[in-house]
Design a protein around this motif. Structure first.
Motif, PDB file in Angstrom:
ATOM      1  N   MET A   1       0.826  -1.185   0.000  1.00 27.96           N
ATOM      2  CA  MET A   1       0.000   0.000   0.000  1.00 27.96           C
ATOM      3  C   MET A   1       0.878   1.260   0.000  1.00 27.96           C
ATOM      4  O   MET A   1       0.511   2.258  -0.610  1.00 27.96           O
ATOM      5  N   GLU A   2       2.006   1.189   0.676  1.00 27.04           N
ATOM      6  CA  GLU A   2       2.908   2.339   0.731  1.00 27.04           C
ATOM      7  C   GLU A   2       3.479   2.659  -0.651  1.00 27.04           C
ATOM      8  O   GLU A   2       3.619   3.831  -1.010  1.00 27.04           O
ATOM      9  N   THR A   3       3.780   1.634  -1.428  1.00 29.10           N
ATOM     10  CA  THR A   3       4.299   1.876  -2.779  1.00 29.10           C
ATOM     11  C   THR A   3       3.249   2.565  -3.638  1.00 29.10           C
ATOM     12  O   THR A   3       3.559   3.514  -4.362  1.00 29.10           O
ATOM     13  N   GLY A  58      -8.139   3.708   3.074  1.00 31.13           N
ATOM     14  CA  GLY A  58      -8.089   2.252   3.012  1.00 31.13           C
ATOM     15  C   GLY A  58      -7.034   1.637   3.909  1.00 31.13           C
ATOM     16  O   GLY A  58      -7.114   0.464   4.262  1.00 31.13           O
ATOM     17  N   SER A  59      -6.043   2.422   4.275  1.00 26.34           N
ATOM     18  CA  SER A  59      -4.985   1.887   5.147  1.00 26.34           C
ATOM     19  C   SER A  59      -5.191   2.305   6.596  1.00 26.34           C
ATOM     20  O   SER A  59      -4.276   2.269   7.397  1.00 26.34           O
ATOM     21  N   ASP A  60      -6.407   2.718   6.930  1.00 20.13           N
ATOM     22  CA  ASP A  60      -6.800   3.080   8.293  1.00 20.13           C
ATOM     23  C   ASP A  60      -6.014   4.245   8.874  1.00 20.13           C
ATOM     24  O   ASP A  60      -5.846   4.354  10.076  1.00 20.13           O
ATOM     25  N   VAL A 116      -2.205  15.719   6.316  1.00 19.17           N
ATOM     26  CA  VAL A 116      -3.450  15.052   5.940  1.00 19.17           C
ATOM     27  C   VAL A 116      -3.675  13.832   6.823  1.00 19.17           C
ATOM     28  O   VAL A 116      -4.763  13.522   7.221  1.00 19.17           O
ATOM     29  N   HIS A 117      -2.617  13.143   7.114  1.00 20.21           N
ATOM     30  CA  HIS A 117      -2.735  11.927   7.929  1.00 20.21           C
ATOM     31  C   HIS A 117      -1.691  11.955   9.030  1.00 20.21           C
ATOM     32  O   HIS A 117      -0.761  12.730   9.002  1.00 20.21           O
ATOM     33  N   GLY A 118      -1.850  11.113   9.988  1.00 21.90           N
ATOM     34  CA  GLY A 118      -0.885  11.119  11.092  1.00 21.90           C
ATOM     35  C   GLY A 118      -0.832   9.811  11.815  1.00 21.90           C
ATOM     36  O   GLY A 118      -1.481   8.880  11.593  1.00 21.90           O
TER      37      GLY A 118
END
Length: 118
Positions: A1-3, A58-60, A116-118
């Motif tokens: 997912m990171e890629t 999707g990756s919570d 945006v995310h953390g």
């Protein structure tokens, strides 16, 4: 997912570079138009931005929905302006300046607003 996230981020930045570059090269040009770099850059940045949010959701990851909503609104305005004016032979100075400033505003929101995310 990171890629996938990194590939989408790369394409998102390429879209911004195309959009901003397509506008920037016309600073002293007459007439100013919505060239292919502006049109395709706006569309690429918009679509990859939406996909990036989907990947994060999707990756919570916790997503700052207010920031995303504001950035989406700005991106939609720029994209709609680009699509609506793509066949015109000349952009009025105010419209051109508005597209340039909105593009820079969106980058500023990305950089200076909390992540945006953390």
């Amino acid at each position: 997912m990171e890629t996938l996230r990194l590939v989408l981020l790369f394409l998102h930045l390429v879209g911004f570079a195309s959009l901003f570059g397509g506008l920037f090269v016309q600073i002293k040009a007459e007439p100013r138009v919505v060239n292919n770099a502006v049109l395709h850059g706006a569309l690429t940045a918009l679509v990859t931005g939406l996909l990036l949010v989907g990947v994060l959701e999707g990756s919570d990851e916790t997503v700052n929905n207010v920031k995303i909503g504001v950035k989406l609104a700005v991106a939609l305005v720029v994209t709609v302006l680009a699509v609506a004016n793509r066949k015109k032979t000349s952009l009025p100075g105010g419209l051109y300046l508005g597209m340039m400033l909105l593009t820079l505003l969106n980058v500023g929101l990305a950089v200076f607003w909390a992540p945006v995310h953390g």
